[in-house]
Design a protein around this motif. Structure first.
Motif, short mmCIF file in Angstrom:
data_model
loop_
_atom_site.label_atom_id
_atom_site.label_comp_id
_atom_site.label_asym_id
_atom_site.label_seq_id
_atom_site.Cartn_x
_atom_site.Cartn_y
_atom_site.Cartn_z
N LYS A 1 0.82 -1.21 0.00
CA LYS A 1 0.00 0.00 0.00
C LYS A 1 0.85 1.26 0.00
O LYS A 1 0.38 2.31 -0.42
N LYS B 1 1.01 2.63 -3.47
CA LYS B 1 -0.24 3.26 -3.93
C LYS B 1 -0.42 4.61 -3.23
O LYS B 1 -0.85 5.59 -3.84
N SER C 1 -6.02 -9.10 -4.48
CA SER C 1 -7.27 -9.11 -3.71
C SER C 1 -8.23 -8.02 -4.19
O SER C 1 -9.25 -8.31 -4.78
N SER C 2 -7.87 -6.74 -3.98
CA SER C 2 -8.75 -5.69 -4.51
C SER C 2 -8.36 -5.33 -5.94
O SER C 2 -9.06 -4.56 -6.60
N THR D 1 -2.83 -3.85 -7.20
CA THR D 1 -1.44 -4.29 -7.39
C THR D 1 -1.35 -5.04 -8.72
O THR D 1 -0.44 -4.82 -9.54
N THR E 1 4.29 -8.67 -0.68
CA THR E 1 3.51 -7.44 -0.54
C THR E 1 3.26 -7.04 0.91
O THR E 1 2.50 -6.10 1.17
C1 LIG Z 1 -0.12 -7.87 2.36
C2 LIG Z 1 -0.98 -7.69 1.18
N1 LIG Z 1 -0.70 -8.34 0.04
C3 LIG Z 1 -1.46 -8.23 -1.06
C4 LIG Z 1 -2.58 -7.46 -1.07
C5 LIG Z 1 -3.41 -7.40 -2.32
O1 LIG Z 1 -3.25 -6.21 -3.00
P1 LIG Z 1 -4.44 -5.60 -3.84
O2 LIG Z 1 -5.52 -5.22 -2.87
O3 LIG Z 1 -3.84 -4.43 -4.52
O4 LIG Z 1 -4.93 -6.63 -4.77
C6 LIG Z 1 -2.93 -6.73 0.09
C7 LIG Z 1 -4.16 -5.92 0.09
O5 LIG Z 1 -4.74 -5.59 1.07
C8 LIG Z 1 -2.12 -6.85 1.23
O6 LIG Z 1 -2.39 -6.19 2.38
#
Ligand SMILES: Cc1ncc(COP(=O)(O)O)c(C=O)c1O
Length: 339
Positions: free
Chosen positions: A55, A58, A194-195, A198, A321
């Motif tokens: 994050k 972003k 997830s959202s 990324t 991430t």
């Molecule tokens: C540790 C971690 N990895 C991956 C993600 C997934 O990223 P995105 O929401 O951009 O798909 C998140 C999202 O909350 C996250 O906190």
């Protein structure tokens, strides 16, 4: 297009510096030997803000936009364990903005929720089931703040707006630059999704400057159709912002890069198989993954390599991430799964 030209296009969007610099790429020697691939890990868990994580990238663009619009308060939403909410609150406080966190779930005084409280963020917890419901609460709070003379800036769940996606376009350029410095041509770039922000950034960035590299974005239990629609929309809108229309991915390309089957029953489920993977990576490489995102994504990576869908000898970059706070949020549950 080369990575410098892509970075030039990003310059027209305001950005605040929240990262220490580029994040390191490390060779995972022990796991590479066992999997018969060359595995590297990009340490986006070490961005330098709060506990680190995707994050931060972003937020560099999102809060750049908020400051340019003279906003004084940031509103965002997520689960009580949200890494995004914590990072947002930390970045907002650092920049002198107020933060309102709209969270769903059971608030217990630990993990990221506890760290949110240490930051003096204003926290409101709801019994919402979905991110969509949280969006409505955020809009309600936005109206309330506007009526009180404030200038709120609303960041969607996960920071996944086209402005947030710019952060991962920049990351794609960084990944290719570092690959060149290491004399490595990546075959695969693997990450959790997830959202979708990324993923959208990685897909669009790689397609623009390195179309031969295959992105594999591993779902962590969100409904697949919703995720695909989100990524498609974000790719299109971000491509328009950067005038990359020629490079927009097709629906089939997005589907092909979105790997299902490793969600273990849904978003936020904490399962023993994933905890085993977290223990394995910690023992082999001294790196902690988290139970909600990176642990599931790494489980997928291991499985794809074992089944030779990622062929032996491949040069694979796993983007870590972040999310280590999740281990402490679910400490009791995770402890019960240890041998
Ligand atoms: C540790 C971690 N990895 C991956 C993600 C997934 O990223 P995105 O929401 O951009 O798909 C998140 C999202 O909350 C996250 O906190």
């Amino acid at each position: 297009m080369d990575s410098n030209s892509l970075k030039k296009r990003l310059e027209k969007y305001p950005r605040v510096k929240l990262m220490w610099g580029r994040t390191p790429i490390v060779y995972a020697a022990n796991i590479s030997r066992e999997l018969e691939i060359d595995l590297y890990i990009k340490r986006d868990d070490l961005t330098g803000l709060a506990l680190g994580g995707n994050k931060t990238r972003k937020l560099e663009f999102l809060l750049g936009d908020a400051l340019r619009k003279n906003c004084d308060t940031v509103i965002t939403a997520g689960a009580v364990h949200s890494n995004h909410a914590l990072q947002t609150a930390a970045a907002a406080q650092k920049l002198g903005l107020e933060a309102v966190l709209v969270l769903r779930g059971v608030a217990e005084n630990k993990g990221n929720y506890f760290l949110d409280r240490l930051l003096d963020a204003e926290i409101r917890v709801y019994e919402a089931k979905t991110g969509g419901e949280l969006q409505n609460y955020m809009e309600e709070i936005q109206r309330e703040l506007l009526a009180g003379g404030k200038k709120p800036y609303l960041i969607p769940v996960g920071g996944s707006s086209p402005t947030g996606v710019l952060g991962y376009i920049k990351a794609a350029a960084e990944i290719m630059e570092q690959g060149r410095e290491l004399n490595l041509a990546w075959d695969y770039v693997v990450s959790a999704t997830s959202s979708g922000g990324t993923q959208a950034g990685i897909l669009l960035g790689l397609k623009t400057i390195a179309p031969a590299v295959k992105p594999l974005c591993i779902g962590v239990g969100d409904p697949r159709e919703e995720l695909l629609a989100a990524v498609q929309g974000l790719v299109q809108e971000t491509a328009a912002m950067l005038e990359l229309e020629g490079g927009v991915l097709t629906g089939a390309e997005i589907e092909g890069s979105t790997i299902a089957g490793y969600g273990f029953g849904g978003y936020g489920t904490i399962v023993k198989e994933v905890i085993e993977v977290i223990r394995y990576v910690a023992r082999k490489e001294g790196i902690y993954l988290d139970p909600v995102y990176t642990g599931k994504a790494f489980f997928g990576l291991l499985d794809l390599a074992k089944r030779k869908i990622i062929p032996p000898g491949s040069r694979v970059l796993f983007v870590h991430t972040g999310g280590v706070g999740g281990l402490f949020q679910y400490e009791d549950l995770v402890s019960g799964m240890l041998p």
